[in-house]
Design a protein around this motif. Structure first.
Motif, short mmCIF file in Angstrom:
data_model
loop_
_atom_site.label_atom_id
_atom_site.label_comp_id
_atom_site.label_asym_id
_atom_site.label_seq_id
_atom_site.Cartn_x
_atom_site.Cartn_y
_atom_site.Cartn_z
N MET A 105 0.90 -1.17 -0.23
CA MET A 105 0.12 0.19 -0.02
C MET A 105 0.97 1.19 0.04
SD MET A 105 -2.42 -1.23 3.36
CE MET A 105 -3.21 -2.97 3.07
N GLY A 106 2.18 0.75 0.33
CA GLY A 106 3.11 2.30 0.47
C GLY A 106 3.29 2.70 1.72
N THR A 107 4.32 2.66 2.47
CA THR A 107 4.21 3.32 3.76
C THR A 107 5.04 4.94 3.45
OG1 THR A 107 6.55 2.29 3.76
CG2 THR A 107 4.74 1.07 4.74
N ALA A 108 5.24 5.17 2.43
CA ALA A 108 5.87 6.72 2.22
C ALA A 108 4.74 7.47 1.24
CB ALA A 108 7.09 6.61 1.80
N ILE A 109 3.52 7.01 1.07
CA ILE A 109 2.62 7.49 0.24
C ILE A 109 1.72 8.69 0.55
CG2 ILE A 109 0.65 6.71 -1.26
CD1 ILE A 109 2.15 4.32 -2.34
N LEU A 110 1.52 9.54 -0.31
CA LEU A 110 0.52 10.78 -0.27
C LEU A 110 -0.15 10.78 -1.41
CD1 LEU A 110 3.39 13.52 0.47
CD2 LEU A 110 1.58 12.44 2.14
N TYR A 111 -1.47 10.91 -1.51
CA TYR A 111 -2.48 11.17 -2.54
C TYR A 111 -2.80 12.68 -2.58
CZ TYR A 111 -3.06 6.15 -2.25
OH TYR A 111 -2.84 4.85 -2.10
N MET A 112 -2.81 13.07 -3.97
CA MET A 112 -2.98 14.40 -4.36
C MET A 112 -4.04 14.29 -5.38
SD MET A 112 0.10 17.24 -5.43
CE MET A 112 0.41 16.15 -6.67
N GLY A 113 -4.99 15.35 -5.33
CA GLY A 113 -5.91 15.60 -6.19
C GLY A 113 -6.56 17.08 -6.31
N SER A 114 -7.36 17.37 -7.27
CA SER A 114 -7.80 18.63 -7.48
C SER A 114 -9.05 18.82 -6.61
CB SER A 114 -8.26 19.11 -9.09
OG SER A 114 -7.26 18.90 -9.61
N LYS A 115 -9.61 20.12 -5.90
CA LYS A 115 -10.86 20.21 -5.35
C LYS A 115 -11.14 21.76 -5.50
CE LYS A 115 -8.90 21.30 -0.77
NZ LYS A 115 -9.26 20.92 0.73
N ALA A 116 -12.28 22.28 -5.24
CA ALA A 116 -12.82 23.40 -5.11
C ALA A 116 -12.02 23.97 -3.82
CB ALA A 116 -13.91 23.74 -4.98
N VAL A 138 -0.54 9.75 -7.09
CA VAL A 138 0.07 9.08 -6.05
C VAL A 138 1.58 9.53 -5.82
CG1 VAL A 138 0.97 7.08 -4.98
CG2 VAL A 138 -1.32 7.15 -6.46
N VAL A 139 1.89 10.23 -4.73
CA VAL A 139 3.10 10.71 -4.55
C VAL A 139 4.15 9.87 -3.43
CG1 VAL A 139 4.53 12.57 -3.80
CG2 VAL A 139 2.41 13.08 -5.22
N GLU A 140 5.23 9.36 -3.92
CA GLU A 140 6.09 8.42 -2.69
C GLU A 140 7.32 9.42 -2.30
OE1 GLU A 140 8.38 4.52 -2.55
OE2 GLU A 140 8.01 5.30 -4.61
N ALA A 141 6.92 9.65 -1.09
CA ALA A 141 8.29 10.36 -0.41
C ALA A 141 9.60 9.57 -0.41
CB ALA A 141 7.82 10.78 0.92
N MET A 142 10.52 10.06 -0.11
CA MET A 142 11.91 9.58 -0.11
C MET A 142 11.91 8.59 0.97
SD MET A 142 14.19 10.09 -2.49
CE MET A 142 14.55 11.33 -3.77
N ALA A 143 11.36 8.82 2.14
CA ALA A 143 11.48 7.49 3.27
C ALA A 143 10.10 8.03 3.95
CB ALA A 143 12.49 7.89 3.97
N SER A 144 9.78 6.83 4.82
CA SER A 144 8.53 7.02 5.49
C SER A 144 8.70 8.07 6.63
CB SER A 144 8.23 5.77 6.16
OG SER A 144 9.24 5.15 7.10
N GLU A 145 10.00 8.35 7.12
CA GLU A 145 10.02 9.34 8.05
C GLU A 145 9.85 10.87 7.37
OE1 GLU A 145 12.29 6.97 7.30
OE2 GLU A 145 12.04 5.55 8.81
N GLY A 196 -5.75 19.13 -2.88
CA GLY A 196 -5.90 18.36 -1.71
C GLY A 196 -5.06 17.48 -1.55
N ILE A 197 -4.29 17.13 -0.37
CA ILE A 197 -3.27 16.13 -0.26
C ILE A 197 -3.71 15.39 1.05
CG2 ILE A 197 -0.80 15.82 0.29
CD1 ILE A 197 -0.24 18.70 -0.75
N GLY A 198 -3.77 13.91 0.71
CA GLY A 198 -4.20 12.90 1.76
C GLY A 198 -3.04 12.19 2.15
N ASN A 199 -2.62 12.04 3.60
CA ASN A 199 -1.57 11.47 3.80
C ASN A 199 -1.96 10.19 4.38
OD1 ASN A 199 0.71 10.57 5.30
ND2 ASN A 199 1.03 12.67 6.41
N ALA A 200 -1.81 8.98 3.33
CA ALA A 200 -2.16 7.77 3.68
C ALA A 200 -1.18 6.93 4.45
CB ALA A 200 -2.40 6.89 2.62
N ALA A 201 0.05 7.48 4.39
CA ALA A 201 1.25 6.74 5.01
C ALA A 201 1.08 7.02 6.65
CB ALA A 201 2.63 7.45 4.75
N ALA A 202 0.49 8.17 7.07
CA ALA A 202 0.29 8.35 8.58
C ALA A 202 -0.43 7.21 9.02
CB ALA A 202 -0.27 9.58 8.75
N ARG A 203 -1.44 6.81 8.55
CA ARG A 203 -2.37 5.65 9.21
C ARG A 203 -1.78 4.33 8.93
NH1 ARG A 203 -4.73 2.01 6.10
NH2 ARG A 203 -4.60 3.36 4.47
N ILE A 204 -1.00 4.18 7.89
CA ILE A 204 -0.10 2.99 7.85
C ILE A 204 1.08 2.81 9.04
CG2 ILE A 204 1.41 1.67 6.33
CD1 ILE A 204 -0.22 2.80 4.02
#
Length: 666
Positions: A327-338, A492-499, A523-531
Motif C-alpha cells: 500500500m506504500g508506507t511513504a505515500i501521499l495522495y494528491m488531487g484537485s478540489k474547489a 500518487v506521490v511517494e516520499a523519499m522515506a516514511s520518516e 488536496g493532499i491525503g496522507n495515507a502513510a500516517a495511518r499505515i
C-alpha cells in the motif's frame, strides 16, 4: 658478654589475653545478657602444647572461638603477637584464620560434597595458591597422615579417625602455625583417639603451637601445659615459671592491618577464583538434581517464552509491514478540489507534476486515471476498474508480478495497447488458462494485449479491490479509454522515506500554493500516517508480548532466589567451615552469586535451545516467526542478570553469617 638473643620470658607472647569477657544476649530483648567468660587473663607463647580443660558449659569452646578469631570478645584486650585483634576488620580476621590458625573440630566439619583432597585444599584456595601447588601439597599431607588410598573419598566414605586426619591435614594446609583442636578425640574410639593425639604431639615437637580444648583430663594430660577453666574463669594453669627450651613458632607475623590486603592477588587471578566458585557451584547443583531441575525449569520457560513471543511478534510485524508495503508506507495522495474560499476546482497540470518531481523529499510521482469500464474476452464481459498509470506503479506500491512483465515508460509514451491483469481479473476472464500472456482483451472497444499478471494483493481498507483491476499505460489510457479526461483523477506521490512523509506533504503544499497563486484548490491525503500508526501498533503489541513473556523470566528469577535462600540455610555449616579456613565475606558472596548465575546460565542455554526448537516447529506449522539474534542474546543476558539480581540477597545473607553460629548450624 651479654647475649642478645631474646629468651622466652622477654619475647612478645604469641597470644595475650587481658580481662577478656564474653556476654551473650540480644540487646533490647528485655533480658539480662549471660556472661560466659569472666575476665580471662592468659598468655600463650609460640611452640607451646596447651590443653584447656573444663566441663561442658565452662566456656572453653567460647574461649577457643575468640582465640581463633571466629568470635570477638565483649570486653578486654586480645593481642596477637602484640597487635590488637579488636582493631582488625572482617577481612583481616579472615586472613589471620587462613594464615595463622588451623582448626580441628570434634565433628570434623568436612564438606560432604568434596573429596578428602578437596577438603584439604580449601584453605589454600582462599590463600591464593595455584591449583597445581595446592593439589601437590594436599596429596602430600594426606599421604603423610596415612590416607594415600583415600584421596578421592568423600567424608561419608571415611571412618571417624580418617575424617579427623583429613581435618588435621586441612589445618596444616597453609602451614598451621597454630592448631586449635576442639575436642579432637571426642567422637573417636580409643584407638583412633590415641592416633590423633600422637599426631598432635608430633606437630608440637615440630614447632607448631597446639591449643587443645577438651573435657577429658586423660587427653589433657598428654599436653605440656594444662589450663583448667570453670564457670568462665581460669581455675588453674600448670605453666612453668619459664618456657625456655620451647621451639620457636613457625609464623612470622607482619602488620595484620596491611598484610591481608591483596593477599589473594599474587598467584591467584579473578578468573581462577570464579572458576573455583563455578566448580563448587556445579557440584552443588548436582547434589540436588531434582531441585536443580525444577529451578532450571522456571528459567528455561522464561527464556524460551521470551524468544518465542518476540519471534512471533517480529514475524507478525514483518508480515504486516510487507502487506502494508504494497500500500506504500511513504505515500501521499494528491488531487484537485474547489478551494474553501469558493471558486472553481483547480487543475493539476503536467507542469505541476513535473515541479513536484523536482522536490528533494519526493521519490516518485504517478498520475492515475481509473473508472469501471466494460472489459470483454470472448463471450465474457464485466465492469472492471481500469487503472491507467505510469510504469512506476509496481515500484510505488511495492507490488510484484506473478507472471509476465509490466509495461515500460517507452511503451507508455508510444501509446502501446498493453494490459496487466489483477489476480481476480485473471481468474474471471481466464479460469482455464493458467498463462494468458499474448491474449487480447477488449477495453472500451479497444484491443489490449495481456503481457502480465500481478500477484495477489488484497483490498486497501475498504477501497476498490486491487486484485479485481486491470492496469494499462497512462498515456495509452487517456488516448484509447479515457479520451475526455483532461487531468488525472488523483496523483500518487511517494516520499523519499516514511520518516519524510510529513516534510514532503508540507513541501508539496508550499509549491502548489505558489504555482496556483495562493489558492488551495488541491488536496493532499496522507495515507502513510495511518499505515505507520498501524505498524507502530503492531510493534507495541510485539513489545507487549515480550513483556508478558518476561514476567515468566522474573518468576523464574524469584524461584532462583527461593532456592538459594533454602540452599544457604541447608549449607550454613559449610559456610561456617569456609569462614573458619579463611574465606572472606566477598569469597562467600562470590560463591553463592556464582551458584545463582550458574543456574540461570545453564537455564538460559537450555531456554535458548528450547525456544529455537519451538520456533522451528511453529515455522513448520506455518506460523510467521522471525528469530532475532539480538532478542535471543537479550533474553539470555536477562536470564543471567536475573540470577545475579535475585541471587544477591541470599548470597549477601550467607556472607554476613556469624562464623560461630554457622559452624553450629545443621
Amino acid at each position: 658478654m651479654v647475649s642478645t638473643v631474646p629468651d622466652a620470658a622477654t619475647t612478645v607472647p604469641l597470644i595475650s589475653l587481658r580481662g577478656i569477657r564474653k556476654h551473650f544476649g540480644v540487646e533490647g530483648s528485655g533480658q539480662a545478657p549471660v556472661t560466659v567468660l569472666h575476665g580471662i587473663d592468659l598468655e600463650i607463647r609460640a611452640g607451646e602444647f596447651v590443653a584447656v580443660v573444663g566441663s561442658s558449659g565452662s566456656g572453653k569452646s567460647t574461649l577457643m572461638n575468640i582465640l581463633g578469631c571466629l568470635d570477638r570478645a565483649s570486653e578486654g584486650c586480645y593481642r596477637f603477637q602484640g597487635q590488637d585483634v579488636a582493631q582488625l576488620d572482617a577481612d583481616a580476621r579472615a586472613w589471620l584464620r587462613r594464615e595463622a590458625f588451623g582448626f580441628v573440630f570434634q565433628g570434623y566439619h568436612l564438606i560432604a560434597s568434596e573429596s578428602a583432597a578437596e577438603n584439604v585444599e580449601m584453605p589454600s584456595i582462599y590463600a591464593g595458591l595455584s591449583k597445581e601447588r595446592r593439589i601437590q601439597r594436599a596429596q602430600a599431607l594426606l599421604v603423610r597422615l596415612g590416607l594415600q588410598g583415600r584421596l578421592e573419598h568423600r567424608p561419608n566414605q571415611l571412618s571417624g579417625g580418617q575424617q579427623q586426619r583429613v581435618s588435621i591435614a586441612r589445618a596444616l594446609m597453609n602451614g598451621g602455625s597454630i592448631i586449635l583442636a576442639d575436642e579432637p578425640t571426642g567422637a573417636l574410639d580409643s584407638h583412633s583417639g590415641a592416633e590423633v593425639m600422637a599426631l598432635l604431639g608430633e606437630l608440637a615437637d615440630a614447632g607448631h603451637t597446639i591449643i587443645l580444648i577438651t573435657h577429658d583430663r586423660g587427653v589433657a594430660a598428654q599436653a605440656r601445659r594444662i589450663i583448667e577453666i570453670g564457670d568462665g574463669r581460669i581455675v588453674s594453669d600448670t605453666a612453668a615459671h619459664g618456657t625456655a627450651g620451647l621451639k620457636p613458632g613457625l609464623l612470622t607475623m607482619p602488620d595484620l592491618a596491611e598484610s591481608h590486603k591483596g593477599s589473594t592477588s599474587s598467584g591467584r587471578t579473578w578468573f581462577a577464583e570464579v572458576a573455583e566458585a563455578a566448580r563448587s557451584a556445579w557440584r552443588g547443583m548436582c547434589m540436588s538434581p531434582m531441585r536443580t531441575c525444577l529451578t532450571l525449569l522456571g528459567i528455561v520457560i522464561g527464556v524460551a517464552s521470551v524468544i518465542v513471543m518476540l519471534a512471533i511478534g517480529e514475524g507478525a510485524r514483518r508480515k504486516v509491514v510487507e502487506q502494508m508495503g504494497t500500500m506504500g508506507t511513504a505515500i501521499l495522495y494528491m488531487g484537485s478540489k474547489a478551494p474553501s474560499t469558493g471558486g472553481p476546482a483547480g487543475q493539476l497540470t503536467e507542469e505541476d507534476l513535473a515541479a513536484v518531481r523536482e522536490l528533494a523529499e519526493i521519490r516518485r510521482v504517478m498520475p492515475v486515471i481509473g473508472d469501471p469500464v466494460t472489459v470483454r474476452y470472448g463471450k465474457a464481459d464485466k465492469q472492471i476498474y481500469v487503472f491507467a498509470a505510469s510504469e512506476e506503479m509496481p515500484l510505488v506500491h511495492h507490488w510484484k508480478l506473478a507472471q509476465g512483465r509490466y509495461y515500460t515508460g517507452a511503451e507508455d509514451r508510444d501509446l502501446a495497447p498493453l494490459v496487466v491483469l489483477g489476480h481476480k481479473a485473471h481468474a474471471h476472464f481466464f479460469p482455464d488458462t493458467p498463462n494468458p500472456l499474448g491474449t487480447q482483451l477488449v477495453i472500451n472497444n479497444s484491443a489490449f494485449e495481456v503481457i502480465g499478471v500481478m500477484s495477489e494483493r488484497g483490498a486497501d481498507s475498504g477501497a476498490q479491490d486491487y486484485d479485481d483491476m486491470v492496469f494499462i499505460p497512462y498515456q495509452s489510457g487517456r488516448a484509447r479509454v479515457y479520451q475526455t479526461q483532461t487531468q488525472p483523477d488523483y496523483v500518487v506521490v511517494e516520499a523519499m522515506a516514511s520518516e519524510q512523509v510529513h516534510d514532503a506533504e508540507k513541501a508539496i503544499r508550499q509549491l502548489l500554493l505558489a504555482r496556483h497563486g495562493g489558492r488551495e484548490d488541491f488536496g493532499i491525503g496522507n495515507a502513510a500516517a495511518r499505515i505507520q500508526a498501524e505498524a507502530a501498533t503492531r510493534e507495541s503489541m510485539a513489545v507487549m508480548l515480550g513483556l508478558i513473556a518476561a514476567v515468566s523470566l522474573v518468576v523464574g528469577g524469584i524461584g532462583v532466589m527461593n532456592v538459594m535462600l533454602m540452599t544457604v540455610r541447608e549449607r550454613t555449616r559449610e559456610i561456617g567451615i569456609r569462614m573458619a579456613v579463611g574465606a572472606r565475606q566477598r569469597d562467600i558472596l562470590r560463591q553463592f552469586l556464582t551458584e545463582a548465575s550458574m543456574v540461570t546460565l545453564v537455564g538460559g542455554v537450555m531456554g535458548l535451545l528450547a525456544g529455537l526448537m519451538i520456533g522451528a516447529t511453529l515455522i513448520v506449522l506455518g506460523v510467521p516467526a522471525v528469530f532475532s539474534v539480538r532478542a535471543m542474546l537479550g533474553a539470555f543476558a536477562c536470564a543471567v542478570a536475573t540470577g545475579l539480581f535475585f541471587g544477591y540477597m541470599p548470597a549477601k545473607t550467607a556472607a554476613r553469617l556469624d562464623p560461630v553460629r554457622a559452624l553450629a548450624g545443621e
